[in-house]
Design a protein around this motif. Sequence first.
Motif, PDB file in Angstrom:
ATOM      1  N   CYS A 113       0.601  -1.267  -0.012  1.00 45.88           N
ATOM      2  CA  CYS A 113       0.024   0.052   0.404  1.00 45.88           C
ATOM      3  C   CYS A 113       1.304   1.571   0.238  1.00 45.88           C
ATOM      4  O   CYS A 113       0.881   2.285  -0.887  1.00 45.88           O
ATOM      5  N   HIS A 114       2.070   1.072   1.082  1.00 43.56           N
ATOM      6  CA  HIS A 114       3.006   2.606   1.010  1.00 43.56           C
ATOM      7  C   HIS A 114       3.227   2.562  -0.284  1.00 43.56           C
ATOM      8  O   HIS A 114       3.828   3.874  -0.430  1.00 43.56           O
ATOM      9  N   LYS A 115       3.381   2.036  -1.297  1.00 42.68           N
ATOM     10  CA  LYS A 115       4.011   1.808  -2.261  1.00 42.68           C
ATOM     11  C   LYS A 115       3.349   2.328  -3.258  1.00 42.68           C
ATOM     12  O   LYS A 115       3.703   2.741  -4.438  1.00 42.68           O
ATOM     13  N   LEU A 116       2.268   1.954  -2.914  1.00 44.05           N
ATOM     14  CA  LEU A 116       1.189   2.688  -4.281  1.00 44.05           C
ATOM     15  C   LEU A 116       1.133   4.349  -3.875  1.00 44.05           C
ATOM     16  O   LEU A 116       0.332   4.641  -4.722  1.00 44.05           O
ATOM     17  N   TYR A 117       1.027   4.766  -2.663  1.00 44.57           N
ATOM     18  CA  TYR A 117       0.540   5.987  -2.344  1.00 44.57           C
ATOM     19  C   TYR A 117       1.280   7.261  -3.206  1.00 44.57           C
ATOM     20  O   TYR A 117       0.402   7.841  -3.329  1.00 44.57           O
ATOM     21  N   PRO A 118       2.481   7.698  -3.676  1.00 45.93           N
ATOM     22  CA  PRO A 118       3.371   7.943  -4.513  1.00 45.93           C
ATOM     23  C   PRO A 118       1.971   8.494  -5.892  1.00 45.93           C
ATOM     24  O   PRO A 118       1.758   9.215  -6.066  1.00 45.93           O
ATOM     25  N   VAL A 119       1.529   6.978  -6.570  1.00 44.77           N
ATOM     26  CA  VAL A 119       1.327   6.902  -7.450  1.00 44.77           C
ATOM     27  C   VAL A 119      -0.415   7.888  -7.179  1.00 44.77           C
ATOM     28  O   VAL A 119      -1.136   8.626  -8.073  1.00 44.77           O
ATOM     29  N   LEU A 120      -1.126   7.426  -6.134  1.00 45.53           N
ATOM     30  CA  LEU A 120      -2.023   8.438  -6.307  1.00 45.53           C
ATOM     31  C   LEU A 120      -1.708   9.800  -5.798  1.00 45.53           C
ATOM     32  O   LEU A 120      -2.940  10.716  -5.878  1.00 45.53           O
TER      33      LEU A 120
END
Length: 270
Positions: free
Chosen positions: A246-253
Amino acid sequence: MPVDTKRIRGPEESQSPLLFLSPGKVPEASSRQGVRGNGDVRPVFARCGLISQAKGSAYLEAGNTKIICSVYGPREAERKDESDMKTGRLVCDFRLAPFSCMKRGAWIQGSEERDLSQTLLESLQPGVCLHRYPRSQIEVNVMVLENDGSILAHAVTCASMALADGGIEMFDVVLGCTLRQNGSACLVDPSFSEEYGSWQEGYGEEQGCVTVALLPNLNQVSGLTADGEMREDMLADAVRSCMDGCHKLYPVLQQALTRAVKKKAPPPEK
């Protein structure tokens, strides 16, 4: 929902056009050869504000998984007995498009979609400031355009983006991640074949699937679902791996929401 009898629905079963291509022209699969088990997620594409009629909307691609979400409200609840004087009400509707799976589905919502709608609601509700919208109702509609695995996790992320795009006050955005466990091996963000490949009839010992919904800034888990037979230590490791995903997806969001805000912002005065 009644069936539209005037709509030409096509055949019940169909074949992929990729079957008729020569072997040398078949595109690569969505699985990530060579990076399995080290916590990598599939490449994600995200955009906000694609549905002009909705208060907020978002579109997300992860591999071949494609999901679109729209948010309507806050508006007055349809039924007065369901409204609350102190807090608002969140309503989630999760749908699988008939053409999204290998076998063509029905337009009428099934039991699987109802279960996914309830799980989506439980995952999103802790992140929304419903106390700011008393006697109101916020509707979240999720449509899976193509199912290539991890649809619940990516639906949570897409719905959270749509809520933020619609200006709904939130404690934090909600991100989702799925992990597939097979003995000592695990795979984060599995595709459909990786998630269900040889386990259509159930999970064996030390096999399972875990989906986590996370509030990244608060570092709190808002939703957790697990299927299969997994030991306690194995389940704890799976949850930690999903939180890292989830933390790896956060910058995309963040990038998608920043782009949407800049697009909506008025031009600077000269």
